[in-house]
Design a protein around this motif. Structure first.
Motif, PDB file in Angstrom:
ATOM      1  N   SER A  97       0.834  -1.198   0.000  1.00  0.00           N
ATOM      2  CA  SER A  97       0.000   0.000   0.000  1.00  0.00           C
ATOM      3  C   SER A  97       0.868   1.246   0.000  1.00  0.00           C
ATOM      4  O   SER A  97       1.893   1.284   0.686  1.00  0.00           O
ATOM      5  CB  SER A  97      -0.882   0.024   1.251  1.00  0.00           C
ATOM      6  OG  SER A  97      -1.870  -0.948   1.170  1.00  0.00           O
ATOM      7  N   CYS A 121      -7.066  -0.061   0.811  1.00  0.00           N
ATOM      8  CA  CYS A 121      -5.686   0.400   0.992  1.00  0.00           C
ATOM      9  C   CYS A 121      -5.426   0.802   2.448  1.00  0.00           C
ATOM     10  O   CYS A 121      -4.378   0.479   3.004  1.00  0.00           O
ATOM     11  CB  CYS A 121      -5.396   1.565   0.043  1.00  0.00           C
ATOM     12  SG  CYS A 121      -5.387   1.085  -1.704  1.00  0.00           S
ATOM     13  N   THR A 126      -2.023   2.000   4.192  1.00  0.00           N
ATOM     14  CA  THR A 126      -2.062   3.404   3.778  1.00  0.00           C
ATOM     15  C   THR A 126      -2.435   4.257   4.986  1.00  0.00           C
ATOM     16  O   THR A 126      -3.354   3.917   5.718  1.00  0.00           O
ATOM     17  CB  THR A 126      -3.068   3.598   2.625  1.00  0.00           C
ATOM     18  OG1 THR A 126      -2.591   2.870   1.483  1.00  0.00           O
ATOM     19  CG2 THR A 126      -3.241   5.061   2.249  1.00  0.00           C
TER      20      THR A 126
END
Length: 179
Positions: A97, A121, A126
């Protein structure tokens, strides 16, 4: 390649021809989906925002349309921002990610589909995600596991601690800049 109505495994998807054609193909929820062709608004914003981020930091690199491998998905966000030490010199998709992803909603894109991609994600590493909606001149922002916040006007946007001092108004103005 045509959009898939059946579930496609990631390994099979990655062997398909033309997944990197323009616009790129993504694998989201087992569905093969082609990204929409960008508009002038979208293309200018993508270029100008990516260039601005790269001019402001050496700790991260902003890259447009980079395929990420986040099993079982293979998204191609409009812009990914990744810590430079996480990038390799190998050619090909990014495995993992991005630290920060930015999606620019096209008029014919489903906000729900974009949010689904963003949430996947975020669940896999993320830290920051922006969903830019030019029509409403708003930016939806997710940080870590927090619920999204909606920014507009002169609201200062979070930026992974880079100190970019970007507001929604400034982002919207980037759509009018030639470079």
């Amino acid at each position: 390649m045509s959009p898939s109505l059946t579930t496609t495994p990631l390994a099979e998807f990655l062997t398909q021809e033309n997944i990197e054609s323009s616009p790129a193909w993504e694998l989201i929820d087992g569905r093969v989906v082609q990204k929409p062709m960008p508009t002038l608004f979208h293309s200018r914003l993508q270029r100008n925002l990516m260039n601005y981020i790269n001019e402001q930091t050496d700790r991260f690199e902003a890259i447009q349309e980079l395929r990420c491998i986040i099993p079982p998905y293979s998204p191609v966000p409009d812009i990914v921002v990744i810590a430079t030490e996480r990038l390799s010199n190998e050619d090909g998709p990014f495995n993992g990610s991005p630290d920060w992803l930015i999606e620019i909603r096209s008029p014919d894109q489903s906000t729900l589909d974009l949010q689904n991609k963003i949430l996947h994600c975020l669940r896999h590493g993320t830290q920051l995600a922006w969903l830019i909606d030019g029509n409403s001149q708003q930016i939806w922002v997710w940080e870590g596991e927090s619920l999204p916040r909606i920014f507009s006007g002169t609201d200062l946007l979070p930026d992974c601690g880079l100190g970019l001092e970007l507001t929604v108004e400034r982002i919207v103005a980037m759509t009018r800049q030639k470079s």
